[in-house]
Design a protein around this motif. Structure first.
Motif: not given
Length: 391
Positions: A254-255, A270-274, A312-314, A319-323
């Motif tokens: 989903r979006e 970027a860190v969370v994205l790997g 999962d992404w949210v 947790r990484a303080r990315v809105p």
């Protein structure tokens, strides 16, 4: 005139605006939204309706459990309803009596209507110099007086539709009558300012609010950019004209939206994205660079974000303080607010009939004088016809 189907309920005895009486001649959305906000904080709002009632009583479906229009219910809780047929001597006399005893009059008729009935500011102020008179129009009282003030029309001519929608699609309206709501909030604020001024001077004043002016002011950064550059912005869909990445993406199921507002957040993103080296790319090193290269950035992000579920992404981004957040439907949005302890829903119950109405809670919270949701939206003409000054 109202019939005798119900007695006048007790006046509010709590709230920061207790003791303030409002004669509410408005209908549909902007005016009723403003007066409901006043009522939520203790004002005694008398909704003065024609024999046919507020137009929104007939705007259905959907309806609530009692068969009443939910549109009407959304902006008319905590009020009392009196029917006044202004075309009859008795109805007009009742309306004038109500206005003469009010602290505030709110109206959104076409310019000239209140004057025709002797309910205009100048006439009322002759016997009620402390009156706060609030007039809501679509396009002001001068050259735009004859133009009909419908929310969709104002979204179009006011520029909002030109920046809403997909870049290659047609202009789009917002999914709710946002201009009416903004105008209602401005009317609410203006009335409070006028009451404060009356406290200081002893005299009332006039509050003029119009839909077009409310929208233009609410365009904020888009308006200031246009005024500074002379260039109107184009539609960007769900992207932001000045921030990137700040838009909607499709995950595996989903979006979700990502709202990266600064360089620190982008590095964490970027860190969370790997891909921790992504901020080192000169195309994406600063927000300004990311905005210039938004298409290239999106091309990198889309396949990455499609590899996991939105939830999962949210969770990882939060947790990484990315809105970041899911694109909820309205029911999910209320459930989300409840999970945060915000108490977004209130239920008002008629003490005599037991009729209940669930509505969004007032978003303003005062610790010493909170909003009180006393009664559900009133049935048409539910209150006593023989009106007397209760104060």
């Amino acid at each position: 005139m109202a019939d005798d189907r119900g007695r006048i309920p007790e006046k509010p005895d709590a709230g920061v605006l207790r003791g303030v009486r409002v004669a509410d001649f408005s209908r549909v959305l902007a005016g009723p939204y403003a007066t409901m906000m006043l009522a939520d904080f203790g004002a005694d709002v008398i909704k003065i309706e024609s024999p046919g009632g507020d137009d929104t009583r007939a705007w259905r479906p959907p309806v609530d459990d009692a068969g009443e229009s939910t549109y009407f219910g959304s902006v008319n809780r905590n009020k009392r309803s009196v029917v006044c047929d202004l075309a009859t001597p008795d109805g007009l006399a009742t309306a004038r009596r109500l206005a003469s005893t009010a602290d505030v009059v709110v109206e959104n008729f076409r310019p000239g209507v209140m004057e025709r009935f002797g309910l205009d500011e100048q006439t009322l102020r002759e016997t009620n110099p402390r009156l706060v008179f609030c007039s809501i129009t679509g396009f002001g009282r001068d050259a735009g007086a004859a133009l009909p003030g419908y929310d969709l029309l104002v979204q179009a001519v006011g520029g909002l539709m030109s920046i809403t929608g997909a870049p290659d699609g047609e202009p789009s309206k917002v999914g709710v009558a946002l201009v009416d709501v903004l105008t209602g909030l401005n009317a609410f604020s203006g009335i409070l300012l006028a009451l404060r001024q009356r406290d200081a001077t002893g005299r009332g004043s006039r509050v003029d609010v119009d839909l077009l002016g409310s929208l233009l002011a609410a365009l904020t950064n888009q308006a200031s950019g246009t005024l500074a550059t002379g260039r109107s912005p184009a539609r960007l869909g769900n992207a932001h004209p000045s921030i990137a990445p700040y838009e909607l993406f499709r995950a595996a199921d989903r979006e979700l939206v990502v709202a990266v507002g600064n360089d620190r957040q982008f590095a964490a993103f970027a860190v969370v994205l790997g891909h921790p080296a992504l901020p080192g790319d000169e195309r994406f090193a600063t927000n300004e660079a990311r905005v210039r290269n938004r298409d290239a950035l999106r091309g990198i992000l889309e396949p990455l974000l499609s590899s996991r579920t939105a939830a999962d992404w949210v969770d990882a981004f939060t947790r990484a303080r990315v809105p970041a957040g899911l694109v909820n439907d309205i029911a999910e949005a209320f459930a989300f607010a409840e999970s945060l302890g915000l108490e977004p829903v209130v239920t008002s119950v008629d003490p005599e009939t037991g009729r209940a109405s669930r509505q969004p809670a007032t978003p303003i919270r005062l610790d010493t004088a909170p909003a009180v949701h006393r009664t559900p939206p009133p049935p048409l003409g539910a209150h006593e016809a023989r009106w007397t000054d209760e104060r």
